[in-house]
Design an enzyme around this catalytic site. Structure first.
Site, PDB file in Angstrom:
ATOM      1  N   ASP A  98     -47.077  15.259-106.156  1.00 28.47           N
ATOM      2  CA  ASP A  98     -46.099  16.021-106.157  1.00 28.47           C
ATOM      3  C   ASP A  98     -46.705  15.363-104.704  1.00 28.47           C
ATOM      4  OD1 ASP A  98     -48.108  17.232-106.614  1.00 28.47           O
ATOM      5  OD2 ASP A  98     -46.981  19.141-106.046  1.00 28.47           O
ATOM      6  N   THR A 121     -49.867  13.014 -97.021  1.00 32.29           N
ATOM      7  CA  THR A 121     -50.839  13.305 -97.905  1.00 32.29           C
ATOM      8  C   THR A 121     -51.213  12.052 -99.017  1.00 32.29           C
ATOM      9  OG1 THR A 121     -50.536  15.945 -98.110  1.00 32.29           O
ATOM     10  CG2 THR A 121     -51.911  14.594-100.206  1.00 32.29           C
ATOM     11  N   ARG A 163     -54.160   9.588 -99.353  1.00 32.28           N
ATOM     12  CA  ARG A 163     -54.732   9.237-100.341  1.00 32.28           C
ATOM     13  C   ARG A 163     -55.232   7.147-100.890  1.00 32.28           C
ATOM     14  NH1 ARG A 163     -53.402  13.120-104.521  1.00 32.28           N
ATOM     15  NH2 ARG A 163     -54.912  14.969-103.603  1.00 32.28           N
ATOM     16  N   GLU A 191     -47.644  29.316-107.163  1.00 30.99           N
ATOM     17  CA  GLU A 191     -48.946  28.562-106.797  1.00 30.99           C
ATOM     18  C   GLU A 191     -49.044  30.017-105.096  1.00 30.99           C
ATOM     19  OE1 GLU A 191     -51.314  24.616-105.438  1.00 30.99           O
ATOM     20  OE2 GLU A 191     -49.356  24.199-106.475  1.00 30.99           O
ATOM     21  N   LYS A 198     -49.784  29.269-111.133  1.00 27.94           N
ATOM     22  CA  LYS A 198     -50.840  27.788-111.009  1.00 27.94           C
ATOM     23  C   LYS A 198     -52.009  28.918-109.583  1.00 27.94           C
ATOM     24  CE  LYS A 198     -51.282  23.532-109.149  1.00 27.94           C
ATOM     25  NZ  LYS A 198     -50.387  21.936-108.957  1.00 27.94           N
ATOM     26  N   SER A 244     -56.983  22.384-109.452  1.00 32.49           N
ATOM     27  CA  SER A 244     -58.127  21.936-108.902  1.00 32.49           C
ATOM     28  C   SER A 244     -59.063  22.049-107.733  1.00 32.49           C
ATOM     29  CB  SER A 244     -58.652  20.741-109.966  1.00 32.49           C
ATOM     30  OG  SER A 244     -57.348  19.386-108.604  1.00 32.49           O
ATOM     31  N   GLY A 275     -54.267  17.485-109.239  1.00 34.69           N
ATOM     32  CA  GLY A 275     -54.285  16.087-108.345  1.00 34.69           C
ATOM     33  C   GLY A 275     -54.542  15.239-108.609  1.00 34.69           C
ATOM     34  N   ARG A 276     -55.586  15.346-107.873  1.00 40.33           N
ATOM     35  CA  ARG A 276     -57.130  14.434-107.109  1.00 40.33           C
ATOM     36  C   ARG A 276     -57.795  14.613-108.681  1.00 40.33           C
ATOM     37  NH1 ARG A 276     -59.197  16.754-101.928  1.00 40.33           N
ATOM     38  NH2 ARG A 276     -58.138  18.991-102.598  1.00 40.33           N
TER      39      ARG A 276
END
Length: 340
Positions: free
Chosen positions: A24, A29, A33, A178, A220, A262, A292-293
């Site tokens: 997401d 972002t 990446r 979250e 989360k 994470s 994610g990462r």
């Protein structure tokens, strides 16, 4: 959708050996990446990257849900199959990130509050119509050694999370809540545990006040870790024990599952911590992942924007997902990283 149906969706997302792939990333972002692998971030490249992940063979064994971004929810595979339809057809539940980012909290220096409540009811109705079955809202809680976060900063974010969660359940979406206590800074693991406890206590008080059914919610949270700049980093077992102690004290057993973020950990660290926690089970809730990462870093490294590397990228995702599936049973060991 009633609470029993919401609970069934939540449980399916965190079924045994399964967790969540967080795909997401916002535009800025995903650009960061892609910059690391020298790939231009365009609609075409983003769509293809996500397609490679979503079509990876056998990931449904370990991935129960995928969090999508607004753009991604509306995209399709090369043969024209909408991504939500593709995922659902594989038994993977599609979800959607709905917050609009953390902004400075007025008159509270160093603190942020997540925006996006305006018009959220209407957006949730649209997302549900596009195939989403759950949603995600991230609150960002900065931490330092003494002053941050303030009680009001925690309250503002907890209140927004609860309003979001209530709106989700109203339209039939499972909310992932979250509250992320960031691991930036030099604070120790004890300070992280104390702040995480305060944040969780506030969040569940607000969820209760808003009438949110906890049986249809996934949490989360961050793991309880020392700040990146701390002179003493906690070991895997210490992190697992501190995190579980905090959760047992502040997370009601009615919550079906906890899907950890994470939060800047390496893929190996996140998997090791998750496995250590599950080895200490059983727990009142499923203890899973929403990475994610920590799932995607090996995928990006293998792909590098080249179509010839698509199969290698898919293999990297499957392997990372498999290792986290093992961590769901407390059966992961670091020696597995090189075993393949």
């Amino acid at each position: 959708m009633n609470l029993d149906e919401l609970q069934a969706v939540a449980r399916a997302i965190v079924a045994p050996q399964k967790g969540v792939l967080a795909a997401d990333e916002s535009g800025p972002t995903i650009k960061k990446r892609f910059d690391t692998i020298a790939v231009e971030s365009t609609e075409k490249s983003r769509r293809r990257y996500r397609e490679i992940m979503f079509t990876a063979e056998s990931i449904e064994r370990y991935i129960g849900g995928v969090i999508l971004y607004d753009e991604t929810l509306r995209q399709s595979t090369r043969d024209g199959t909408p991504f939500p339809q593709l995922l659902a057809g594989r038994g993977i539940i599609p979800g959607i990130k709905v917050d609009q980012g953390a902004k400075p909290l007025a008159l509270c220096p160093g603190e942020k509050v997540t925006e996006g409540l305006d018009g959220l009811r209407e957006r949730l109705v649209e997302y549900h119509g596009l195939g989403a079955q759950f949603a995600k809202w991230r609150a960002v809680i900065d931490i330092d050694a003494h002053d941050l976060p303030s009680p009001f900063g925690i309250h503002a974010n907890a209140h927004a999370l609860a309003r979001y969660a209530a709106l989700c359940q109203e339209v039939g979406l499972v909310p992932i809540v979250e509250p992320e206590v960031l691991m930036d800074g030099a604070h120790d693991v004890e300070r992280c545990e104390a702040v995480t406890a305060r944040a969780l206590e506030a969040v569940f008080a607000e969820l209760d006040a808003h009438g949110v059914g906890l049986e249809g919610v996934l949490l989360k949270p961050n793991m309880v870790v020392a700040g990146k700049k701390s002179t003493r980093q906690a070991g895997v077992q210490e992190v697992a024990e501190a995190t579980l102690r905090c959760l047992r004290r502040h997370v009601p057993a009615a919550v079906p599952g906890i899907v950890f973020l994470s939060g800047g950990q390496s893929a190996e660290e996140a998997t090791a911590h998750l496995s250590a926690m599950n080895a200490m089970g059983p727990h009142p809730w499923q203890v899973s992942f929403s990475y994610g990462r920590a799932l995607q870093a090996p995928v990006l490294a293998a792909w590098r924007g080249h179509e010839a590397n698509a199969a290698a990228a898919q293999a990297a995702l499957l392997e990372r997902a498999r290792l986290n599936g093992l961590a769901r049973d407390g059966a992961y060991g670091p020696e597995m990283e090189s075993a393949g």
